[in-house]
Design an enzyme around this catalytic site. Sequence first.
Site, PDB file in Angstrom:
ATOM      1  N   ASP A 196      -1.148 -11.630 -10.328  1.00  0.00           N
ATOM      2  CA  ASP A 196      -1.524 -12.856  -9.862  1.00  0.00           C
ATOM      3  C   ASP A 196      -1.355 -14.070 -10.949  1.00  0.00           C
ATOM      4  O   ASP A 196      -1.124 -14.979 -10.625  1.00  0.00           O
ATOM      5  CB  ASP A 196      -3.060 -12.820  -9.548  1.00  0.00           C
ATOM      6  CG  ASP A 196      -3.443 -12.200  -8.207  1.00  0.00           C
ATOM      7  OD1 ASP A 196      -2.655 -12.531  -7.285  1.00  0.00           O
ATOM      8  OD2 ASP A 196      -4.547 -11.771  -8.003  1.00  0.00           O
ATOM      9  N   HIS A 212       0.898  -1.215  -0.030  1.00  0.00           N
ATOM     10  CA  HIS A 212       0.111  -0.071  -0.136  1.00  0.00           C
ATOM     11  C   HIS A 212       0.887   1.140  -0.171  1.00  0.00           C
ATOM     12  O   HIS A 212       0.610   2.183  -0.832  1.00  0.00           O
ATOM     13  CB  HIS A 212      -0.865  -0.010   1.335  1.00  0.00           C
ATOM     14  CG  HIS A 212      -2.061   1.084   1.204  1.00  0.00           C
ATOM     15  ND1 HIS A 212      -2.959   1.035   2.209  1.00  0.00           N
ATOM     16  CD2 HIS A 212      -2.272   2.078   0.332  1.00  0.00           C
ATOM     17  CE1 HIS A 212      -3.789   1.947   1.928  1.00  0.00           C
ATOM     18  NE2 HIS A 212      -3.529   2.659   0.797  1.00  0.00           N
ATOM     19  N   CYS A 232      -3.445  -4.974 -17.623  1.00  0.00           N
ATOM     20  CA  CYS A 232      -3.761  -4.153 -16.513  1.00  0.00           C
ATOM     21  C   CYS A 232      -2.736  -4.536 -15.384  1.00  0.00           C
ATOM     22  O   CYS A 232      -2.589  -3.827 -14.287  1.00  0.00           O
ATOM     23  CB  CYS A 232      -4.844  -3.871 -16.084  1.00  0.00           C
ATOM     24  SG  CYS A 232      -5.738  -5.464 -15.257  1.00  0.00           S
ATOM     25  N   GLU A 272      -6.366 -13.813 -14.622  1.00  0.00           N
ATOM     26  CA  GLU A 272      -5.227 -13.920 -13.877  1.00  0.00           C
ATOM     27  C   GLU A 272      -5.081 -15.161 -13.134  1.00  0.00           C
ATOM     28  O   GLU A 272      -4.301 -15.333 -12.340  1.00  0.00           O
ATOM     29  CB  GLU A 272      -5.700 -12.701 -12.687  1.00  0.00           C
ATOM     30  CG  GLU A 272      -6.835 -12.725 -12.138  1.00  0.00           C
ATOM     31  CD  GLU A 272      -7.065 -11.484 -11.416  1.00  0.00           C
ATOM     32  OE1 GLU A 272      -6.218 -10.925 -10.802  1.00  0.00           O
ATOM     33  OE2 GLU A 272      -8.484 -11.150 -11.067  1.00  0.00           O
TER      34      GLU A 272
END
Length: 575
Positions: A463, A195, A510, A439
């Site tokens: 992922d 984060h 993405c 993913e």
Amino acid sequence: MSFALHGVGVSRGIAIGNVHIIERNQLEIPEYNITPDDVEAEVKRFESAISSARQQLRAIRNHVPREVGSDIAAFIDTHLLMLEDVAITEEPGKLIRDMQCNAEWALRMQRDALVNVFEEMDDAYLRTRKDDVVHVINRIQRILLKHTPLRHEEPDSRLSGYIVLADDLTPADTVLLQYQGIVAFATEFGGPTSHTAILARSLGIPAIVGVHQARRYVREDEQLVIDGTRGVLLANPDKRTLNHYKRRQREEKRYLTDLKKIRLAPTVSQDGVTIDLQTNIELPRDFENVREVGASGVGLYRTEFMYMNRETPPDEEEHYETYASVIRILDGLPLTIRTLDLGADKQVDGGRQSGPVQSNPALGLRAIRLCLKEPALFRPQVRAIMRASALGPVRMMIPMLSNVHEMEQVLQMVTELKQELSDKRIPFDHDIAVGGMIEVPAAAVCADIFAKHLDFLSIGTNDLIQYTMAIDRVNEEVNYLYDPLHPAVLRLVHQTLQAGERAGIPVAMCGEMAGETEYTRLLLGLGLREFSVHPAVLLEVKQIVMHSRIRDLEKLARKALQACSGGDVLQLMQS
């Protein structure tokens, strides 16, 4: 004496300044029992510490400039919200009464219990939120122990021009430090998907993470150079080295200025192939950057921030108002909203889980699996997205599809909601595009099946690589195996792109790989024509596209698909 330490660069740029070292993890917590007569006084001492912690945070919050976006200030508000959660404000009091122990000991036991819950979460973003919990609890502990506040947390702290070195930083730390004028930071722990790393990129702070043991070798107020592009921390640079980095600073500034000149130029390769460049949005404030970099739209809008640190999930109206405000900012540019992508261990009741701890949460109930199991969580968001589609070009994207039955359930829900909205004469785009993220390796292998039923696909490489290589990308013991160039990964990407082409639907990427410029030419050669990247790197990707010949890159890609290892692919790219 000069020396260099290496980590992972997570936010580009070069910074030069003296260092301020944040030391806060060495709290010696006393453990002792108290008499029954002292229990209530001890509980009151704990409650007083909670009150003092609130006062400290409110003082910090009041010193954040008004021009700071609401989402940035919300990171500080997050800690205030945590100080309202019974898990922190009441459970330690119960432990004091039940065990007749001192407040510091009770608080530490509760901290350990909460950390264990967070560590079992399968979502990398959520796992990093345990740092916020620890940060808040440490604040309370320092008050109980009568320690002075940390320098960087003082409302009138003066750290302008400093580089901060710490074990780790919470998002609230990062925001406060930026507005106190720091020029960069480095941490001993953390990863590129944390984060705080994401926030550093959004705020434009050069940053390095994973610089192990740095605080053992660096002294307070030493001069440092932070190279966030290459992941290098240099201490006590000599004059020659310092001049070198100052020259690189000037070159970097000129480079970024020159990049802005191509903002409005068409994204077309030298042999006439048009490429669509969109942005990933991590924070609401990032929407302001979409037009600044000349993006054609938003290819990924993550909605997980709406669910964090609250007792109940956002309702349909909150979803709708959030999306409506975003659509107004974009003013006609397309918006792709990804539905909720959280793990099963994160419930909306403040983070407490109701089911048993999973032995392997990374392979557990998350994203669309969770949403389909909890339709009361999912339907309001889908309905709000559909209503928002009446206001501008909106697409809906479903994360972590792994089998056709999941896709069929989503499409059936969309059909039902369309009928509901039509019956109530609520406007929406009847042709709203519904797409899926590829993913999971199973979805990539069966991409041709998904492509027959969906309007678009988007490859989530973070992922996809993790699951293909059977490793946890944030686990420092095995993340060296995280290899975007592994032939298995490239073949899955290529297979997905071919499936979309045969079905006549667009396929974007993405994941982080799309924004890593060293992979841009290879991805073009594999057939990728839609990139969705962080705004900070979009113009760099654009420049590479404009200087590339796709036909030549297709030859490179064909060789890469036949390679035996990621190392072989890397050699091909460098030859």
